[in-house]
Design a protein around this motif. Sequence first.
Motif, short mmCIF file in Angstrom:
data_model
loop_
_atom_site.label_atom_id
_atom_site.label_comp_id
_atom_site.label_asym_id
_atom_site.label_seq_id
_atom_site.Cartn_x
_atom_site.Cartn_y
_atom_site.Cartn_z
N ALA A 1 11.08 32.00 3.74
CA ALA A 1 9.85 31.49 3.11
C ALA A 1 9.49 32.33 1.90
O ALA A 1 9.05 31.79 0.86
CB ALA A 1 8.71 31.52 4.14
N LEU B 1 4.40 22.96 -4.02
CA LEU B 1 4.87 23.34 -2.68
C LEU B 1 4.48 24.76 -2.28
O LEU B 1 4.60 25.15 -1.11
CB LEU B 1 6.40 23.22 -2.61
CG LEU B 1 6.97 21.79 -2.73
CD1 LEU B 1 8.49 21.84 -2.76
CD2 LEU B 1 6.46 20.92 -1.59
N PRO C 1 1.58 26.37 -1.89
CA PRO C 1 0.58 26.53 -0.79
C PRO C 1 1.17 26.19 0.59
O PRO C 1 0.86 26.86 1.58
CB PRO C 1 -0.52 25.56 -1.18
CG PRO C 1 -0.38 25.39 -2.65
CD PRO C 1 1.08 25.46 -2.93
N TYR C 2 1.99 25.16 0.62
CA TYR C 2 2.56 24.77 1.91
C TYR C 2 3.53 25.83 2.46
O TYR C 2 3.53 26.15 3.65
CB TYR C 2 3.27 23.43 1.77
CG TYR C 2 2.33 22.30 1.39
CD1 TYR C 2 1.49 21.73 2.35
CD2 TYR C 2 2.29 21.83 0.08
CE1 TYR C 2 0.62 20.70 1.98
CE2 TYR C 2 1.42 20.80 -0.28
CZ TYR C 2 0.58 20.24 0.67
OH TYR C 2 -0.28 19.24 0.33
N VAL C 3 4.35 26.34 1.51
CA VAL C 3 5.30 27.38 1.96
C VAL C 3 4.55 28.64 2.36
O VAL C 3 4.93 29.35 3.33
CB VAL C 3 6.32 27.69 0.86
CG1 VAL C 3 7.25 28.80 1.29
CG2 VAL C 3 7.11 26.43 0.53
N THR C 4 3.46 28.95 1.65
CA THR C 4 2.65 30.13 2.01
C THR C 4 2.04 29.96 3.39
O THR C 4 2.00 30.91 4.19
CB THR C 4 1.56 30.34 0.96
OG1 THR C 4 2.16 30.50 -0.34
CG2 THR C 4 0.72 31.56 1.29
N VAL C 5 1.55 28.76 3.65
CA VAL C 5 1.01 28.49 5.00
C VAL C 5 2.11 28.67 6.06
O VAL C 5 1.89 29.24 7.13
CB VAL C 5 0.41 27.08 5.05
CG1 VAL C 5 0.06 26.71 6.50
CG2 VAL C 5 -0.81 26.99 4.16
N LEU C 6 3.34 28.17 5.73
CA LEU C 6 4.45 28.34 6.66
C LEU C 6 4.73 29.82 6.91
O LEU C 6 4.94 30.24 8.05
CB LEU C 6 5.70 27.65 6.09
CG LEU C 6 6.99 27.85 6.89
CD1 LEU C 6 6.86 27.25 8.28
CD2 LEU C 6 8.18 27.23 6.12
N CYS D 1 2.08 31.27 9.08
CA CYS D 1 2.24 30.82 10.47
C CYS D 1 3.36 31.60 11.17
O CYS D 1 3.23 32.00 12.34
CB CYS D 1 2.55 29.33 10.50
SG CYS D 1 1.12 28.29 10.05
#
Length: 568
Positions: A460, A488, A490-495, A498
Amino acid sequence: MNQMTTTTSAVPPQPAAGNADEPAGPGLAARIDGLQRLVDLGTGRIDPDLLADTTALLTRAGERLRLSGDHTVVTLAGGTGSGKSSLFNAVCGLDLSPTGMRRPMTSKAHACVWGLDGAGPLLDWLQVDKRHRYARASALEPEGGRNGAESGSLQGLVLIDLPDHDSIAEMHRAEVDRFVGVADLLVWVVDPQKYADAALHRNYIVPFARHAGVTLIVLNQVDRLQEEEIDECVSDLRRLLEAEGLADPRIVTTSTVAEGGVAGFREVLADTVAARRARAQRLAVDIDRLVARFADQRAVTEPPSMIDERRAAELADALTDAAGVPAVAEAMESAYELRAVDYVGWPVAKLAARLRSDPLRKMRLTELRDELRGAFTGPVGAQQGDVDNALQGIADDVVTGLPPAWARSVRAAGRSHAAELPEALGDSLKDTLPAFNQVPRWWWLVKTWQYFLVLIAALALIWIALLVAYGVLGISEQPPDLVGNPGLIPYVTVLLACVLGMGALTSSACRNVIALSSARHGERMELHMRERIAEVAEQKVLYPVADELRAYARFQAEADRLLGSSGS
């Protein structure tokens, strides 16, 4: 009268053939065996003087029983002027032993034997000088000896004239003491003037009061008394002997100058020789006298067979504390947790901890490992003083009621391995420590999962870096959509967040599980160590005490049996 020509044989004397006229034989052999068992059980435990006297008696009994049973050894002992040598000559029929009133006359023991077969080894054992051995062969003797007595009735008699017991020569008194200790029949010759001689009564009559059955008192020289004085003298002598413990004393009066003056004495000798029981009776009396001394070496109550469970548990607890088991269990619990961190800990958190450079943190696990493995590899696993304190009073309960000598012996048995206990405790604890390369299988599963999450987190991060490079900075005009679309990020950061959170939560959850399991692990290990220490306590403390108590129980049973058979 011929001097004996028997010489000492180089071949050891053989056991005498069994004699049907000696009924005490089988019982005597059993009692001798019982005494030997008492010696074996009591060696190193009870009065050494008693053991030495018992061993001496067993040796003498064995030697005497191997020698002629057809001969009866009768000693004539008495003080100066009592006339024992004259009495000896009168019974023998010739002047074999010197007589007189000066001190001393008889300086060596003189022996006259009726019946030569088997007498030589017996006289050798008695250490009678060959120059003072005489034989009476009835086939060569006249019909009657001196005073008209028949010599053939004394077949099997070994009559010994001893030096004076009150001699001024120490070697003479020692000679009397030696023969008094081995004679089958003790004959004390006294005269009307000195029958109450203090030396005789103090040194011989009182100490041998139990030997009444094998003791004969001869009141000699009664020709000096009037008829009525003889009865008075005998009555007074009997009263004196009974007061000194000689039960129902046998008293014979003699005169070596009167016609038939020794006939009664010869008749007693003839009856004694014919019965052939004096040898066994003398040994039986000696055994009775010795067995009575064992009464103080045993208790009346039944002793316990081992230390009770409560005291054994207290000993195990004390040795557990002496070995530091609680501290070891706590250290192992900590080591278990630290070891688990290597497997279930979140690698990102461990990396951050390393970046803080905490050398103590890095050394802690290694130190615990070294301490746990090395604490019990040396010669001392517990302090000797702590072990000694644990053993203090361990046998107090079981020695209550035991004789002092046996109580000391049981206590000594409880401490017999005290010096070995520290090392034995250390070895037992060392064997309980688990191998550090053995870990629960689920730790490996968690570790694999954690590193999988680390791999996802790393991917990530790389993805975010590529998105920034291609999508934001535009280092390439036509990048792929996965790395060229800034939307993308923000989504990868959230991943990434997590994944990091999942790893931290996994580590935290596993730590909670390990905290609970480490406590149980420590309890199991402490229980295991306590069990091993209890085994060491049994082998090094409880079993030796139990063995000593069993030895005492056998000793008491044997002593009771012998005391019962002797009527003590």
